[in-house]
Design a protein around this motif. Sequence first.
Motif, PDB file in Angstrom:
ATOM      1  N   TYR A   2       0.840  -1.115  -0.122  1.00 22.74           N
ATOM      2  CA  TYR A   2       0.066  -0.013   0.046  1.00 22.74           C
ATOM      3  C   TYR A   2       0.981   1.169  -0.190  1.00 22.74           C
ATOM      4  CZ  TYR A   2      -4.088   2.967   0.870  1.00 22.74           C
ATOM      5  OH  TYR A   2      -5.080   3.576   0.925  1.00 22.74           O
ATOM      6  N   GLU A  48       1.525   1.716  -3.684  1.00 26.37           N
ATOM      7  CA  GLU A  48       0.313   2.263  -4.351  1.00 26.37           C
ATOM      8  C   GLU A  48       0.111   3.654  -3.885  1.00 26.37           C
ATOM      9  OE1 GLU A  48      -1.674  -2.214  -4.320  1.00 26.37           O
ATOM     10  OE2 GLU A  48      -2.637  -0.551  -2.968  1.00 26.37           O
ATOM     11  N   THR A  65       1.509   6.241  -6.430  1.00 26.51           N
ATOM     12  CA  THR A  65       1.016   6.305  -7.835  1.00 26.51           C
ATOM     13  C   THR A  65      -0.064   7.051  -7.918  1.00 26.51           C
ATOM     14  OG1 THR A  65      -0.260   4.215  -7.410  1.00 26.51           O
ATOM     15  CG2 THR A  65       1.991   4.077  -7.840  1.00 26.51           C
ATOM     16  N   GLY A 120      -3.234   4.844  -7.330  1.00 29.04           N
ATOM     17  CA  GLY A 120      -3.647   4.043  -5.913  1.00 29.04           C
ATOM     18  C   GLY A 120      -3.549   5.020  -4.757  1.00 29.04           C
ATOM     19  N   SER A 121      -3.319   6.512  -5.217  1.00 28.30           N
ATOM     20  CA  SER A 121      -3.006   7.391  -4.087  1.00 28.30           C
ATOM     21  C   SER A 121      -4.200   8.175  -3.394  1.00 28.30           C
ATOM     22  CB  SER A 121      -1.915   8.452  -4.290  1.00 28.30           C
ATOM     23  OG  SER A 121      -2.518   9.294  -5.420  1.00 28.30           O
ATOM     24  N   HIS A 122      -5.066   8.110  -4.132  1.00 28.47           N
ATOM     25  CA  HIS A 122      -6.404   8.827  -3.521  1.00 28.47           C
ATOM     26  C   HIS A 122      -6.139  10.429  -3.783  1.00 28.47           C
ATOM     27  CE1 HIS A 122      -7.699   4.845  -1.782  1.00 28.47           C
ATOM     28  NE2 HIS A 122      -6.566   4.974  -1.293  1.00 28.47           N
ATOM     29  N   GLN A 161     -15.355   0.078  -1.794  1.00 32.54           N
ATOM     30  CA  GLN A 161     -14.025  -0.363  -1.575  1.00 32.54           C
ATOM     31  C   GLN A 161     -13.684  -2.060  -1.574  1.00 32.54           C
ATOM     32  OE1 GLN A 161     -11.942   0.893   2.195  1.00 32.54           O
ATOM     33  NE2 GLN A 161     -10.412  -0.853   1.964  1.00 32.54           N
ATOM     34  N   PHE A 193      -9.343  -1.775  -3.385  1.00 24.86           N
ATOM     35  CA  PHE A 193      -8.157  -1.516  -2.766  1.00 24.86           C
ATOM     36  C   PHE A 193      -8.131  -2.079  -1.292  1.00 24.86           C
ATOM     37  CE2 PHE A 193     -10.665   2.478  -1.728  1.00 24.86           C
ATOM     38  CZ  PHE A 193     -10.162   2.706  -0.600  1.00 24.86           C
ATOM     39  N   VAL A 231      -3.792  -6.506  -4.346  1.00 25.25           N
ATOM     40  CA  VAL A 231      -3.799  -5.165  -3.877  1.00 25.25           C
ATOM     41  C   VAL A 231      -3.074  -4.783  -2.629  1.00 25.25           C
ATOM     42  CG1 VAL A 231      -5.303  -4.040  -5.821  1.00 25.25           C
ATOM     43  CG2 VAL A 231      -5.979  -5.083  -3.344  1.00 25.25           C
ATOM     44  N   GLY A 232      -2.555  -3.928  -2.127  1.00 25.49           N
ATOM     45  CA  GLY A 232      -2.215  -3.633  -0.796  1.00 25.49           C
ATOM     46  C   GLY A 232      -1.693  -4.847   0.083  1.00 25.49           C
TER      47      GLY A 232
END
Length: 491
Positions: A229, A232, A235, A238-240, A316, A388, A410-411
């Motif tokens: 995570y 992620e 990026t 994936g970074s919100h 999510q 995620f 993921v994560g």
Amino acid sequence: MASDLKILFAVSELAGIVKTGGLADVAGALGPWMKKLGHDVRVIMPAYRQALETLTTDVVCSGEVHINPHCSTSYRMGFAIRQGEFEGVPVYLIEHNHYFDRSGLYTHEGEGFGDNTERFAFFCRAALQACQILNFQPDIIHGHDWQSALLPYYLKTHEAGNAFYSGTRTVLTIHNGAYQQHTDSALLDVLGIDRHWYNPDFFEDHGHINLLKGGIAFADKITTVSPRYAEELQTDLGSHGLAHIIGRRKQDFSGILNGCDYQEWNPETDDLLPANYSLKDLSGKQACKQALQERLQLPVAADKPLYGLVSRLAEQKGFSYLIPALWQFLQDDVQVVLQGSGDKGTAAELQHLANTFPNKCRFVEAYDNSLAHLIEAGSDFFLMPSLFEPCGLNQMYSMKYGTLPIVRAVGGLVDSVIGYEPSNTSHNHHATGFMFGPADQGALYQCLQQAKVVYHDRGTMSSMIASAMLASFTWEQSALDYLGVYRSALI
């Protein structure tokens, strides 16, 4: 440097007292472990109504927070400090009835309180005042998520000339980067944020104040709850929206995988199960499967693969592609048990699914801890197809219970599950679950089918169950990793 540190956990929830998510588990586990490792650790949190009902406390002193210290409209708000104890760790509760004497922690009937920003800004200021009142001079203040994100800012600006805090450093842990607390810029003065810091490199975010972003900018060290995570969050995808600010702090940013509470989640000792079991004797697991089928009025069938899920009903968690995949998968000779609460639309879709397949599927719209334990023990596979997942804990619980997790890559799911590979026989002796990549119905359906094939291959299934049950994710290791971060902040 002395081996013993003075550590303050500033948290918005603590497992065993109040809990809505994984943040509480981390706070509830790390404190006692730090104490075991010889450090002076204290916890500070709001005196929610539920916390006061759960934890025995006494008022030990009082203080006040100076609101708008640089404005002509400045005023002060008082608070009491209550003290209790949790697993040998002192816990201080900041009591302020207007902000914290409410039925919920952050929400009422699913809607966030309109003054959440002010509530937790007040908590952050009061936490700093409380340390001085109590004469507890922390080496490290460890904040968690947006609720504690203003602490690093207040320490470095409001307390910049305060000798009491000259040796104090801050660590901020991001448990879920999707929750950042955006708020109106009109609150700058109320929050005590100087306009100098209201720019895109600090608090400003598309015309709003972003508390988590500002906390990342000012904390001495930043962590998140798994190494993957952490990658992620750097990026754009994936970074919100946090990639820019985290990129600037890359040298101070790391991921530490959460541990698992094996005192609560252990099939050998779990008193919520109808039968206990271990890797040496799995007969109790079959008894749990039968009990789960009977409790939810599914046909009792030892030879049918049973897929379980315990989850918040939120985007999510991957329901947008899980539900279509289950419509397809339930055509097969399988059983699916689902438990969750949250989004009402998702709940209605799951209930419709269960109604359509009454002999194969059950949905329970609730969170029932005893049922959650039974689902973990009685299922053959556990569903975690998250869009995620910063860390995840249910995949760790599942492995301990010999229930193979089906996860998206993921994560923390990547960091904790070793995925089955159909063409790699030697690898699969070490596999602990099943993993798929694309966030779509087809990839998940294929993974569900793959698990079903393995279920009927008893040799491979037994080998994977053994590998899963032997996997270990301890809080002791997580605590040691956090200590490394603390010491690097103090250099």
